[in-house]
Design an enzyme around this catalytic site. Structure first.
Site, PDB file in Angstrom:
ATOM      1  N   ASP A 131      39.730 -29.071 -16.482  1.00  0.00           N
ATOM      2  CA  ASP A 131      39.838 -27.617 -16.289  1.00  0.00           C
ATOM      3  C   ASP A 131      38.426 -27.073 -16.098  1.00  0.00           C
ATOM      4  O   ASP A 131      37.609 -27.121 -17.012  1.00  0.00           O
ATOM      5  CB  ASP A 131      40.500 -26.982 -17.509  1.00  0.00           C
ATOM      6  CG  ASP A 131      40.862 -25.518 -17.307  1.00  0.00           C
ATOM      7  OD1 ASP A 131      40.312 -24.884 -16.384  1.00  0.00           O
ATOM      8  OD2 ASP A 131      41.695 -25.007 -18.073  1.00  0.00           O
ATOM      9  N   ARG A 133      37.785 -23.875 -14.833  1.00  0.00           N
ATOM     10  CA  ARG A 133      37.840 -22.429 -14.619  1.00  0.00           C
ATOM     11  C   ARG A 133      36.747 -21.703 -15.395  1.00  0.00           C
ATOM     12  O   ARG A 133      36.316 -22.155 -16.460  1.00  0.00           O
ATOM     13  CB  ARG A 133      39.213 -21.890 -15.026  1.00  0.00           C
ATOM     14  CG  ARG A 133      40.310 -22.253 -14.053  1.00  0.00           C
ATOM     15  CD  ARG A 133      41.671 -21.824 -14.548  1.00  0.00           C
ATOM     16  NE  ARG A 133      42.092 -22.616 -15.709  1.00  0.00           N
ATOM     17  CZ  ARG A 133      43.271 -22.450 -16.314  1.00  0.00           C
ATOM     18  NH1 ARG A 133      44.107 -21.518 -15.874  1.00  0.00           N
ATOM     19  NH2 ARG A 133      43.605 -23.207 -17.343  1.00  0.00           N
TER      20      ARG A 133
END
Length: 205
Positions: A131, A133
């Site tokens: 991840d 983000r």
């Protein structure tokens, strides 16, 4: 010499009627990453109110093409519905497809998942973290909308931590366990077991 731009900037706002109700859409840009993001706001609040919000990462396949490989589209719809039922709230829509790897890399990851990898293994096989983000622009979005205290609709504790680290008070977390299907149950189990997402385990059986 051109003036130096701030990394995060507010652009403009406009009315946005939807099936759920009449929202306002607010545009923002991350100049460093050349990413455009929006916030949808509904209703009014005082500065000290706890405001219902969701941070939703773009998912073209789920949000717009109705894929059941993920739960994104169902969560997006439920979040907007909850905001209108509450009478006020905000959805922060971040253009971070595939947990940050982009649309085409997400399709590559899908292919690897078709061949037997899980969602984390596929991202890592492509050379990405599970991840990647970034939620930095959320602070500008919430400041612009005069929100200091939030009830965050999420199953992802990393979003709560990101807001807390920015000085936003996460007064409450509301689970959003929607869109679980036979097509995505294993995917959601992986997010729970490897990424720490907090789903009702009874829904994953």
């Amino acid at each position: 010499m051109k003036p130096k731009l701030d990394q995060y900037q507010y652009v403009s706002s406009a009315k946005l009627p939807t099936h759920w109700g009449k929202f306002y859409i607010h545009g923002f840009i991350d100049n460093k990453l050349a990413q455009e993001h929006v916030a949808l706001s509904y209703g009014e609040w005082d500065p000290d109110d706890v405001v219902l919000i969701r941070i939703h990462s773009e998912c073209l396949t789920g949000d717009a093409l109705f894929s059941s490989r993920c739960d994104c589209g169902a969560q997006l719809e439920k979040a907007l519905e909850n905001i209108v039922q509450q009478g006020k709230g905000v959805l922060l829509y971040l253009r971070q497809e595939g947990r940050g790897i982009g649309l085409l890399n997400k399709i590559r990851a899908y292919q690897l998942q078709d061949e037997g990898m899980d969602t984390v293994e596929a991202n890592e096989h492509l050379g990405f973290d599970a991840d990647i983000r970034d939620y930095g622009i959320c602070k500008l979005m919430l400041d612009k909308l005069n929100i200091k205290n939030v009830n965050l609709m999420t199953n992802n504790p990393k979003k709560s931590l990101a807001l807390t680290n920015m000085g936003i008070n996460v007064a409450q977390r509301t689970p959003i366990d929607h869109g679980i299907t036979d097509d995505n149950r294993n995917y959601i189990r992986t997010k729970t077991e490897k990424l720490g997402h907090q789903f009702d385990k009874h829904l994953l059986k």
